[in-house]
Design an enzyme around this catalytic site. Structure first.
Site, mmCIF file in Angstrom:
data_model
loop_
_atom_site.group_PDB
_atom_site.id
_atom_site.type_symbol
_atom_site.label_atom_id
_atom_site.label_comp_id
_atom_site.label_asym_id
_atom_site.label_seq_id
_atom_site.Cartn_x
_atom_site.Cartn_y
_atom_site.Cartn_z
ATOM 1 N N ASN A 181 7.831 -49.108 -26.436
ATOM 2 C CA ASN A 181 7.382 -49.956 -27.546
ATOM 3 C C ASN A 181 7.570 -49.194 -28.861
ATOM 4 O O ASN A 181 6.884 -48.198 -29.106
ATOM 5 C CB ASN A 181 5.901 -50.312 -27.324
ATOM 6 C CG ASN A 181 5.343 -51.211 -28.408
ATOM 7 O OD1 ASN A 181 6.008 -51.501 -29.398
ATOM 8 N ND2 ASN A 181 4.105 -51.644 -28.221
ATOM 9 N N CYS A 221 2.671 -54.245 -34.803
ATOM 10 C CA CYS A 221 3.739 -54.834 -33.975
ATOM 11 C C CYS A 221 4.344 -56.085 -34.598
ATOM 12 O O CYS A 221 5.462 -56.470 -34.268
ATOM 13 C CB CYS A 221 3.210 -55.161 -32.594
ATOM 14 S SG CYS A 221 2.605 -53.692 -31.753
ATOM 15 N N HIS A 268 8.752 -59.244 -29.286
ATOM 16 C CA HIS A 268 8.288 -57.870 -29.427
ATOM 17 C C HIS A 268 8.296 -57.207 -28.047
ATOM 18 O O HIS A 268 8.150 -57.880 -27.022
ATOM 19 C CB HIS A 268 6.877 -57.895 -30.019
ATOM 20 C CG HIS A 268 6.232 -56.555 -30.046
ATOM 21 N ND1 HIS A 268 6.837 -55.467 -30.624
ATOM 22 C CD2 HIS A 268 5.043 -56.112 -29.549
ATOM 23 C CE1 HIS A 268 6.039 -54.421 -30.490
ATOM 24 N NE2 HIS A 268 4.951 -54.784 -29.843
HETATM 25 O O1 UT7 Z 1 2.145 -53.456 -28.870
HETATM 26 C C1 UT7 Z 1 0.781 -53.734 -28.993
HETATM 27 C C2 UT7 Z 1 0.326 -54.615 -27.941
HETATM 28 N N1 UT7 Z 1 0.116 -53.869 -26.739
HETATM 29 C C3 UT7 Z 1 0.128 -54.522 -25.600
HETATM 30 O O2 UT7 Z 1 0.367 -55.677 -25.595
HETATM 31 C C4 UT7 Z 1 -0.213 -53.769 -24.329
HETATM 32 C C5 UT7 Z 1 -1.047 -54.656 -23.440
HETATM 33 N N2 UT7 Z 1 -1.547 -54.030 -22.236
HETATM 34 C C6 UT7 Z 1 -0.745 -53.531 -21.256
HETATM 35 O O3 UT7 Z 1 0.449 -53.518 -21.404
HETATM 36 C C7 UT7 Z 1 -1.379 -53.048 -19.983
HETATM 37 O O4 UT7 Z 1 -2.754 -53.348 -19.993
HETATM 38 C C8 UT7 Z 1 -1.172 -51.536 -19.714
HETATM 39 C C9 UT7 Z 1 0.274 -51.269 -19.318
HETATM 40 C C10 UT7 Z 1 -1.551 -50.734 -20.918
HETATM 41 C C11 UT7 Z 1 -2.061 -51.058 -18.566
HETATM 42 O O5 UT7 Z 1 -1.801 -51.813 -17.396
HETATM 43 P P1 UT7 Z 1 -3.005 -52.448 -16.554
HETATM 44 O O6 UT7 Z 1 -2.414 -53.091 -15.388
HETATM 45 O O7 UT7 Z 1 -3.802 -53.309 -17.488
HETATM 46 O O8 UT7 Z 1 -3.809 -51.169 -16.091
HETATM 47 P P2 UT7 Z 1 -5.307 -50.733 -16.446
HETATM 48 O O9 UT7 Z 1 -5.406 -50.272 -17.857
HETATM 49 O O10 UT7 Z 1 -6.259 -51.800 -16.008
HETATM 50 O O11 UT7 Z 1 -5.481 -49.474 -15.510
HETATM 51 C C12 UT7 Z 1 -5.431 -49.584 -14.078
HETATM 52 C C13 UT7 Z 1 -5.577 -48.209 -13.492
HETATM 53 C C14 UT7 Z 1 -6.793 -47.454 -14.037
HETATM 54 O O12 UT7 Z 1 -7.321 -46.691 -12.971
HETATM 55 P P3 UT7 Z 1 -8.599 -47.211 -12.148
HETATM 56 O O13 UT7 Z 1 -9.705 -47.355 -13.164
HETATM 57 O O14 UT7 Z 1 -8.199 -48.524 -11.570
HETATM 58 O O15 UT7 Z 1 -8.817 -46.134 -11.153
HETATM 59 C C15 UT7 Z 1 -6.216 -46.523 -15.072
HETATM 60 O O16 UT7 Z 1 -6.989 -45.369 -15.245
HETATM 61 O O17 UT7 Z 1 -4.447 -47.391 -13.834
HETATM 62 C C16 UT7 Z 1 -4.880 -46.180 -14.440
HETATM 63 N N3 UT7 Z 1 -3.884 -45.785 -15.425
HETATM 64 C C17 UT7 Z 1 -2.796 -45.060 -15.117
HETATM 65 N N4 UT7 Z 1 -2.363 -44.550 -13.948
HETATM 66 C C18 UT7 Z 1 -1.197 -43.880 -13.970
HETATM 67 C C19 UT7 Z 1 -3.846 -46.070 -16.761
HETATM 68 N N5 UT7 Z 1 -2.749 -45.546 -17.308
HETATM 69 C C20 UT7 Z 1 -2.065 -44.910 -16.310
HETATM 70 C C21 UT7 Z 1 -0.870 -44.194 -16.263
HETATM 71 N N6 UT7 Z 1 -0.466 -43.704 -15.082
HETATM 72 N N7 UT7 Z 1 -0.096 -43.999 -17.364
#
Ligand code: UT7
Length: 333
Positions: free
Chosen positions: A290, A113, A260
């Site tokens: 992204n 990135c 980014h």
């Molecule tokens: O470019 C490189 C750098 N990358 C980044 O900077 C990305 C940084 N991270 C993020 O942007 C966020 O952490 C995400 C968008 C990837 C995820 O958001 P979050 O609020 O951190 O969600 P999470 O990973 O903690 O997941 C919450 C819940 C989980 O379910 P449970 O365990 O709470 O039941 C996941 O399984 O959301 C679930 N989940 C989804 N649900 C629907 C994860 N992905 C999805 C999805 N659709 N696509």
């Protein structure tokens, strides 16, 4: 002896628009979750048999056209990518062939990135050292062929899009307009927080059947999302402060912040942490997802098209990604 300037930019978006609803047909996800967590509404994917160098060549031709230049006017090619066309040779070499540029140095910058900002720093150093006069820097990615579009991979798969951005970089004749400072950082102890483990030179034959058939295949990118999110906000804010301080400015002097595009919420949190007005932040992740090394040149292109980026503006570019690596560049447009 002028500063290094970005003379022109170009972009190429992959041809297929993929909406959140389209992804919801492939995995358990929905538009509301994706938009709430990331701000993304859609992204572009390639149709078939297109590599980052193909997208990069279109973006590069556009940047060259806008500068009134020919491919032969370039004397160095840099290519930022985490999804190179091949393990070898470099995508920069593939691009060189696509553009028909004879014998000039060409190399990839594999910094994910932050690839465009690392590349911009290398280009600036080459130009200021008098080594090369005009560098073509491309950020190009094809993510869609390497993502897990099942529910297992949904946390990562919904975030990424394919595309390329290009910049023609050269020395200007002004000591006040151009790249004012660049700031690069890396901390490899976080490597496994955001990584793609395979195909790997550590594995016999690089790719084993087990890598493909295991329940948690290392052939897809893995991310500790929340961990990465927090670091992205903290490090990006730090890098912006570092860039303005180096120039004797304060954050409020920035006319346009071009971050980014990993997550709209990250960019909003950075703006909030810096008490920086959101209307001065360029965000296009809503439509593109992204695109890793391509995000910043595409965002510059979009900001120019929208009339948000103007001559004389103080611009801060900032990025954070795998490694972890993070970087900022301060420039006077
Ligand atoms: O470019 C490189 C750098 N990358 C980044 O900077 C990305 C940084 N991270 C993020 O942007 C966020 O952490 C995400 C968008 C990837 C995820 O958001 P979050 O609020 O951190 O969600 P999470 O990973 O903690 O997941 C919450 C819940 C989980 O379910 P449970 O365990 O709470 O039941 C996941 O399984 O959301 C679930 N989940 C989804 N649900 C629907 C994860 N992905 C999805 C999805 N659709 N696509």
């Amino acid at each position: 002896m002028g500063l290094t300037r970005i003379r022109s930019v170009g972009r190429c978006l992959a041809d297929k628009i993929v909406t959140n609803d389209d992804l919801a047909g492939l995995m358990e996800t929905d538009d509301e979750w994706i938009q709430q967590r990331s701000g993304i509404q859609q992204r572009h994917h390639i149709s078939e048999n297109t590599g980052p160098a193909d997208l990069g060549a279109v973006a590069a031709r556009q940047a060259l056209d806008r500068a009134g230049l020919e491919p032969g006017d370039i004397d160095c090619i840099l290519f930022g990518t985490l999804s190179p066309d091949y393990d070898m040779p470099a995508s920069a070499c593939v691009l060189q062939d696509r553009l028909g540029i004879p014998d000039v140095p060409a190399m990839d910058v594999r910094n994910q990135c932050t690839g465009f900002l690392y590349g911009l720093t290398v280009a600036d150093a080459f130009i200021q050292a008098g080594r090369y006069e005009r560098v073509l820097l491309v950020g190009g990615e094809v993510h869609s062929t390497g993502l897990d579009f099942t529910t297992r991979g949904r946390q990562v798969a919904v975030l990424f899009g394919d595309g390329a951005g290009a910049a023609v970089i050269e020395r200007g004749d002004d000591d006040e307009r151009g790249i004012l400072s660049t700031h690069l950082h890396s901390d490899g102890k976080f490597a496994d927080k955001l990584w793609l483990e395979a195909v790997s030179a550590r594995a016999p034959h690089r790719l084993t059947e087990e890598m493909i058939t295991s329940d948690d295949p290392p052939i897809f990118p893995k991310m500790q999302g929340r961990y990465v999110f927090k670091h992205a906000v903290t490090r990006s804010a730090e890098a912006i402060r570092e860039a303005v301080a180096a120039g004797g400015y304060s954050v409020s002097d920035i006319d346009l912040l071009v971050p980014h595009q990993a997550n709209l919420r990250i960019n909003q949190a950075v703006a909030m942490a810096l008490e920086f007005p959101e209307e001065k932040v360029v965000n296009n992740i809503q439509k593109l997802g992204n695109t890793t090394a391509a995000t910043i040149p595409i965002a510059l292109y979009d900001a120019l098209e929208d009339g948000r980026l103007n001559e004389g503006d103080l611009v801060c570019l900032v990025a954070f990604g795998a490694g972890f690596t993070w970087a900022s560049v301060l420039l006077r447009w």
